[in-house]
Structures are given as structure tokens and as C-alpha cells.
Design an enzyme around this catalytic site. Structure first.
Site, PDB file in Angstrom:
ATOM      1  CE  LYS A  31      -4.753   4.767  -0.416  1.00 53.92           C
ATOM      2  NZ  LYS A  31      -5.532   4.609   0.750  1.00 53.92           N
ATOM      3  CE  LYS A  33     -12.821  -0.016   4.546  1.00 51.20           C
ATOM      4  NZ  LYS A  33     -11.760   0.931   4.896  1.00 51.20           N
ATOM      5  CE  LYS A  85      -5.027  -2.788   1.407  1.00 51.85           C
ATOM      6  NZ  LYS A  85      -5.413  -2.194   2.647  1.00 51.85           N
TER       7      LYS A  85
END
Ligand code: AQP
Length: 329
Positions: free
Chosen positions: A111, A196, A193
Site C-alpha cells: 500500500k 475489493k 487475489k
């Protein structure tokens, strides 16, 4: 009775990866353990959220917990921000955690790479908040997907270090990572993966609230591997992923599934998988719509009260052991 704790973030939309990697196992384990299932909205604000959307998504996620089979008469369901002990314990654990171990977290590194110098302090501290969530309930087992394994190891390290330095305070939890379904991959990019927050690959993510057309479209466009055989094979990640979803949603054995698709093409697998998924999602979506607002409020209020009572005992114990209670005569 031993305890389990787990949670999901009310960001974006809950997808099949969240369900197969985590929620499904919560449902399966809830009668064997005293269970705490949290909607972790404080984790969600580590990235900017629209306040109205976050509040609505928090309620929606609570409905999804109930709709997939979490029984509020058996399990404690609550919203993280309703139990202030989570943030207070985070500060205590921040003073036990080390910068170097948080810098090693792959989720943070990923991130931070995307956000560069704008990466928030909350993103960095996320694993310590997660450790607090778990340790407050003297948790024995944490059912999560594989992406949370490293955070679980940090939780264990913090518990062991705190117990060593300040005296026995926390149970040291074990992860429960399912053998099958711990890492459901994106339909659009089987190297990633299902996620969302990955806006680029919305097409690769089957949401629990997707309508029939979206499910059919996403499976139809799912990436496949070269070759034609339909069998479980980890070296062919796209087909392996589709077969894993099929296996988990309709409970047929791997051999049965391979026999069933023997000599068939990918289109047949994708078509059947879409229909199996639609059948699976239909009753969940109906239950999500049918849960009454007042009933939901009552479940979340009672859940927070029960969680708070347990969390308070652990927090006070930790504070006393650190010399934070008892300074006044
Ligand atoms: N693809 C996945 N396969 C299996 N399990 C998964 N989980 C997440 N993705 C997969 C598990 O779902 C639980 C709840 O996840 P979360 O809400 O905490 O979010 P996350 O782990 O960060 O997963 P997402 O959906 O990919 O969200 P973003 O994109 O925001 O990072 C966890 O137990 C997780 O392991």
C-alpha cells in the site's frame, strides 16, 4: 469453551474471496467456539471514506454476516468503533511494537508503494489495531484468509512480548487458515487475489450482492489458462481457481468434478459455475433484504455490550500490569 475472533472491513463490497476464505469458516466454527465477529470500521478509515457510505456499508456488512449464517443467538456480532477498548489497547501495544516489524508487513509495503509519501499513519499501524482486536477477547483461534497470516504472526509476537515484559495478560492466538479457499484469485488476473479495493479488477471479483447478469458476465469473461483439460492443477492457476470456487460452493469432491467436466470445454465450466454461484447467492441476497432495521440495531447494541464487558476486563488487566492503574492513592 475456547474463543474465536475475526472481522471484515465495511469497505467496497464483500466478495466470494472474503466468504470462502473467512466468513464460511466463521459459520462452520461458531457452535464449537465462543465467537466474536466484528465489523472493523476503524480499519476501514485507514483510507479516506465517505462518512455516509461508510455508515451504510457498516450496516450492510452486518446484514451480510447474518445472511450467510452467523447466528446472533450463538455469536457476538458488533461494530468495532462501538467498543472504545480497541483503540485504547492499540496505544498500549504501539508502545510494545517496533517500527522495524511493522515496516516488514507486506500489506503495508504494497500500500505504501502505491501511495508513496501520502501513505497514512493508520495504514502503518493497521496490524497493531488488528492485534488489539484479537487480544482483547483472549482469543484462541482466528479464522482468516491467507493474506492475514503475517498480521497474525505479529499479533502473536506482541502478545508474547507483552506477557514476558509485563506479566501474563493475553492468550496467544492461533491462526485458522483453511486448506482450500484461503486465497481465492481474481477472475480477471489469476496472479492477484480477489480484492475489493482493487478498482482495476472489479471484473475479477464476484460480489455477494452481484445480480444474476453481473455473475454470468464476470464468469464468462474470466481469464483461462492455455491447454484444454479441466482438472485441479496448481500450475494452471486460472482453472484451478474456478474449480476451487465450484468445489466449495456445491460440495462435490474434486474427483466428481473432474469426471463431470471430462472432455468438456471451458465455456461449459464457466456457464455451470455461474449458475451454481447464482443459486448460492440467491437466498443470501433475500436474507440481506429481509433483515429488519430495528432487529439489526438490537443485535449490534447487544453485541457491543457483551464485547465491551469482556474487552474492559482485558484492558484493565493490561493497564494494571503496565502500571497505568493504581497511580492514584
Ligand atoms: N481473495 C481472498 N481469498 C480468501 N480470503 C480472502 N480474504 C480477503 N480476500 C480474500 C479474507 O477475508 C477476510 C476479510 O477481509 P477484509 O475485509 O479484512 O479485507 P482484506 O483482507 O484486506 O481483503 P480485501 O477484500 O482484498 O480488501 P482490500 O482490497 O481492502 O484489501 C479476511 O480474513 C481476509 O483474509
Amino acid at each position: 469453551m475456547k474463543r474465536i475472533f475475526s472481522g471484515a472491513q465495511p469497505t467496497g463490497n464483500v466478495h466470494l474471496g472474503n466468504y470462502l476464505g473467512a466468513l464460511r469458516n466463521w459459520v462452520a466454527l461458531q457452535r464449537e467456539y465462543e465467537s466474536f465477529f466484528c465489523i472493523v470500521n476503524l480499519h476501514a478509515i485507514t483510507f479516506p471514506q465517505d462518512p455516509k457510505v461508510l455508515a451504510a456499508k457498516t450496516r450492510e456488512l452486518a446484514r451480510i454476516y447474518l445472511a450467510v449464517g452467523i447466528d446472533p443467538n450463538v455469536s457476538t456480532v458488533f461494530v468495532q468503533s462501538d467498543v472504545a477498548e480497541h483503540t485504547e489497547l492499540t496505544w498500549l501495544l504501539n508502545c510494545v511494537a517496533r517500527m522495524s516489524e511493522l515496516e516488514r508487513m507486506t500489506q503495508f509495503k504494497e500500500k505504501a508503494r502505491k501511495q508513496q509519501e501520502n501513505v497514512g499513519v493508520g495504514v502503518f499501524d493497521y496490524p497493531v489495531l488488528m492485534a488489539s482486536d484479537i487480544l482483547l477477547y483472549q482469543t484462541d483461534l482466528v479464522p482468516v484468509g491467507e493474506d492475514q497470516k503475517q498480521h497474525l504472526e505479529l499479533t502473536r509476537d506482541l502478545a508474547i512480548r507483552f506477557n514476558r515484559d509485563y506479566g501474563q495478560t493475553f492468550a496467544v492466538p492461533e491462526p485458522f487458515i483453511p486448506k482450500i479457499g484461503a486465497r481465492i484469485m481474481s477472475l480477471a488476473d489469476p496472479a492477484k487475489k480477489m480484492s475489493k479495493s482493487d478498482e482495476e479488477s472489479e471484473a475479477g471479483c464476484i460480489m455477494l450482492l452481484d445480480d444474476v447478469d453481473a455473475v454470468r458476465r464476470k464468469f464468462k469473461r474470466a481469464v483461462t489458462d492455455s491447454g484444454t483439460e479441466i482438472r485441479f492443477d496448481e500450475s494452471r492457476p486460472a482453472i484451478n481457481n474456478l474449480l476451487t470456487i465450484y468445489h466449495l460452493l456445491n460440495d462435490r469432491s474434486a474427483e466428481e468434478i473432474e469426471d463431470h467436466f471430462n472432455g468438456q470445454g471451458y465455456a461449459k465450466l464457466k456457464g455451470e459455475l455461474a449458475e451454481v454461484t447464482i443459486e448460492f447467492l440467491k437466498p443470501i441476497q433475500e436474507r440481506v433484504r429481509s433483515i429488519d432495521d430495528d432487529k439489526l440495531d438490537a443485535i449490534l447494541r447487544q453485541g457491543a455490550e457483551k464485547a465491551e464487558a469482556i474487552a474492559r476486563v482485558t484492558l484493565n488487566h493490561a493497564k494494571r500490569n503496565m502500571g497505568l492503574i493504581g497511580a492514584r492513592k
